[in-house]
Write a protein that holds these residues in place. Sequence first.
Motif, PDB file in Angstrom:
ATOM      1  N   GLN A 153       9.571   3.396  13.092  1.00 33.24           N
ATOM      2  CA  GLN A 153       8.435   3.494  12.170  1.00 33.24           C
ATOM      3  C   GLN A 153       7.115   3.126  12.843  1.00 33.24           C
ATOM      4  OE1 GLN A 153       9.397   1.636   8.480  1.00 33.24           O
ATOM      5  NE2 GLN A 153       7.355   1.921   7.633  1.00 33.24           N
TER       6      GLN A 153
ATOM      7  N   GLU B  92       1.153   0.858   1.856  1.00 34.36           N
ATOM      8  CA  GLU B  92       2.292   1.742   1.583  1.00 34.36           C
ATOM      9  C   GLU B  92       3.288   1.096   0.632  1.00 34.36           C
ATOM     10  OE1 GLU B  92       4.461   3.036   5.032  1.00 34.36           O
ATOM     11  OE2 GLU B  92       2.582   3.658   6.018  1.00 34.36           O
ATOM     12  N   HIS B  93       3.385  -0.247   0.716  1.00 33.10           N
ATOM     13  CA  HIS B  93       4.323  -0.982  -0.135  1.00 33.10           C
ATOM     14  C   HIS B  93       3.634  -1.593  -1.343  1.00 33.10           C
ATOM     15  CE1 HIS B  93       6.492  -0.808   3.729  1.00 33.10           C
ATOM     16  NE2 HIS B  93       7.566  -0.735   2.950  1.00 33.10           N
ATOM     17  N   ASN B  94       2.405  -1.114  -1.647  1.00 29.08           N
ATOM     18  CA  ASN B  94       1.631  -1.618  -2.778  1.00 29.08           C
ATOM     19  C   ASN B  94       1.397  -3.129  -2.679  1.00 29.08           C
ATOM     20  OD1 ASN B  94       1.473   0.922  -3.983  1.00 29.08           O
ATOM     21  ND2 ASN B  94       3.547   0.626  -4.866  1.00 29.08           N
TER      22      ASN B  94
ATOM     23  N   ALA C 183      -3.017  -0.588   6.203  1.00 33.22           N
ATOM     24  CA  ALA C 183      -2.360   0.622   5.701  1.00 33.22           C
ATOM     25  C   ALA C 183      -0.857   0.430   5.515  1.00 33.22           C
ATOM     26  CB  ALA C 183      -2.619   1.775   6.664  1.00 33.22           C
ATOM     27  N   ALA C 184      -0.229  -0.259   6.486  1.00 35.07           N
ATOM     28  CA  ALA C 184       1.219  -0.446   6.404  1.00 35.07           C
ATOM     29  C   ALA C 184       1.589  -1.231   5.158  1.00 35.07           C
ATOM     30  CB  ALA C 184       1.712  -1.176   7.654  1.00 35.07           C
TER      31      ALA C 184
END
Lengths: 334, 309
Positions: free
Chosen positions: A270, A249-251, A245-246
Motif C-alpha cells: 500500500q 481514507e479511513h475517515n 490523506a492516508a
Amino acid sequence: MGRITLQKVQKKFGDVEVIPPLDLEINDGEFVVFVGPSGCGKSTLLRLIAGLEDVTDGQIDIDGEDATMVPPAKRKLAMVFQSYALYPHMTVRKNIAFPMRMAKMDPAEQNRRIENAAAALNLTDYLDRRPGQLSGGQRQRVAIGRAIVREPAAFLFDEPLSNLDAALRVGMRMEISELHKKLDTTMIYVTHDQVEAMTMADKIVVLRAGHIEQVGSPLELYRTPRNTFVAGFIGSPKMNLIEGAAAAEHNAQTIGIRPEHLDVSTTAGQWQGTVGVAEHLGSDTFIHVHGVAGCDPMTVRAGGDVDVKHGDTIYLTPQAEHLHRFDTQGLRIA
Amino acid sequence: MATQSSRSAARIMMAPAVFLLLVWMLVPLSLTLILSFKRFLPLRGDRIGERGDGFGDFLLDYITGFPTLDWVGFQNFSAFASSGAFTDAVITTLVIVGGVLAVSVIFGILLAMLLDQPMWGQGVVRILVIAPFFVMPTVSALVWKNMFMDPTNGLFAHLWRAFGADPVVWLSDVPMFSLILIISWQWLPFATLILLTAFQSLDSEQLEAAEMDGAGPLARFFFIALPHLSRAITIVILIQTIFLLAVFAEIFVTTGGAFGTRTLTYLIYQRVLESQNIGLGSAGGVYAIILANIVAIFLMRIVGKNLDR
C-alpha cells in the motif's frame, strides 16, 4: 488490606497546578503503575499518597478511612525511594530494623522479621555490612527489606530501578513482581519506563501533565489506547501515527499502526518508501522507512530474516484489523 | 602517580615545600628545646651572641648550643612544674577549650539548623553570621569588655539596672564564663558554617524515609542528622582545639591573666616577658607542646576514628 481511593485530589505549588483534581481507585492487592514522561506529576502523586506532600484539595482514603490529614508514619504505607535512602551509618540489620525500632516493637519479633526479610531477599550474608559496602542491587533489596518488615497496607515505589544497569533492572523487575505475587499486597509503582509498566502492572495509569490519560490493564492500553498520547507512549517501538490523506481514507484525523502490524514486501504494497536505518536484532529487525506520506520515518518491526539495506525500496501494508483511528481531538474512534 | 619515574619526579618536586616546612617547624622547636635546658636571665646579664650582632654570629651560637649560657639540666622544668600556677594554668586551659568547644558545637548545630531553613534574605543572614570570625581577637575582646561587660557603662549593666538588679562585674565575678562567652562568640561562626554545609549535604530522601518509618522530629535528628554531622563535628573539634589551646589575646586584653584565667600560654608569656626568664618560659613551652599532644591523642582516639569512615 490496602485499598486506596483518591477523590478530587489536587496539588498546587504556589500558583502552579501540578495535579488538577483527579479521581483514582486502587484495589487491594493490585499492582498499579503510574507511568508518564518526566515532569508529568507521577512522583508528586505518589508523594501525596505517602503523605510527604500535603494535598491542596480533595480527599485520600486508605481502607475506607480518610487519611488526608494523617501523618506519613501513620498511613501504614512503606516507600522505596529512587536513591534507596538507606541510612549510611547503620548496618543493613539496623537499617531494616529502624521502622520497627521506631515502633518500639518487641526485639525478638524484630529479629524474626529481619531474618525472614533477609532470607527472602538474599541478604543474610550482608546483615552486618554498611550500605556503602553493597552493590546497587543489594542496596535496592535492603530498601525493599526495610519496607517489608513493616508489613504495610501498601508499598510505594518511586522509580526504584532507575539507578541500576540494564541487566540488573530486568532481574529486579522480576524479583519485585514475584514479591508482589508472594505478599499479595497493594503496590504502587512509579516509572517513566513503559517497559516496566507493561511487564509488571495489573493496572497502568498513564499520566500527562497531572491528568490521567487512561487507566487499564497493560493489554487494554496496548490494544485500545484511548488517545494518540497513550498510543504513542505504550508499546516499543512506538506506534506510527499517520496524518493527512492516508488518515482521511479511513475517515480519521490520525491513524495509528504499530510497527509489528505492518506487512513488509519488496515488490508491492500500500505504501512505498526507502529504508533508512535497519536495526538487526537477530530475532527482529527494526526498519526505519522514509518517504511514506504523513509519517516520516515510519518504524517497522519485521522478522529477523528480512534482508534489507539502507537505500532499498520497500513496500508496507498495514493490517486493517490492527489499525487505530483518532479524531481531531486525538481521541479514539471506536 | 603510577610509574617509578613519576613517583620520583613527584618527590623531587615536593622536596622544597617539605624542606621549608621542616625548617619552619624544627628551628623554633629546637631553639625552645635548647633554651629550656639553659639558664637565660637577660636582666641578670646572661647574653647570647658575644661574638657580634650579625645573623651569622647567631647561627654559629645556635649550632654550637649557645655556649655562653649555663646548662642547668631539668632545673627549669622542675621549677616551672612545681609552681602552684602550673596546674591551675593547665586546668584553666582545658576548661576554656572544653567550654568553647561545647558552646560552639551545640549552638553551632542549632544555628546551622536554623539557617538551613528556607527564609527571606538567607544570603545576607549567612554573611552576617560569619562576620564575627573576621573580627580580630583583640578587637572583639575589647568590644565585649568595654561595650557589653563594663560594669558602669556596658550594655549588660544598663540591662541589669533596667530590671532593678545590680550590674554584674563580669570579668572579675565570673571571669571564666565571660572569657568562654567572648571566645565562643568568635568561634561559633566557624562551627556554624561547617555544620551548615554538612546539613545541606544531608539527603532529604533519607529524612523522608525516616519520617515514613515512623521517626519523629527528635528521632530524625538523633538517628539521621547527628550521625551525618559526626564528621563535620570532628573537624570542628580538631581545628578549634588547635587554635583554642593557644588562645592569648582575649585574656591579655580582658583580665590580664587575673581571677584564675591564666592559661598555660599566658603563664609562659608571663615567665618570659614579665619575669624575663627565657629558660623557664621555654620549659613551659615544652610543657605546652606535651599538653597539646596529649589532647591531640585523646581527640584522635575519641573522635578521630569518625574520619576513617
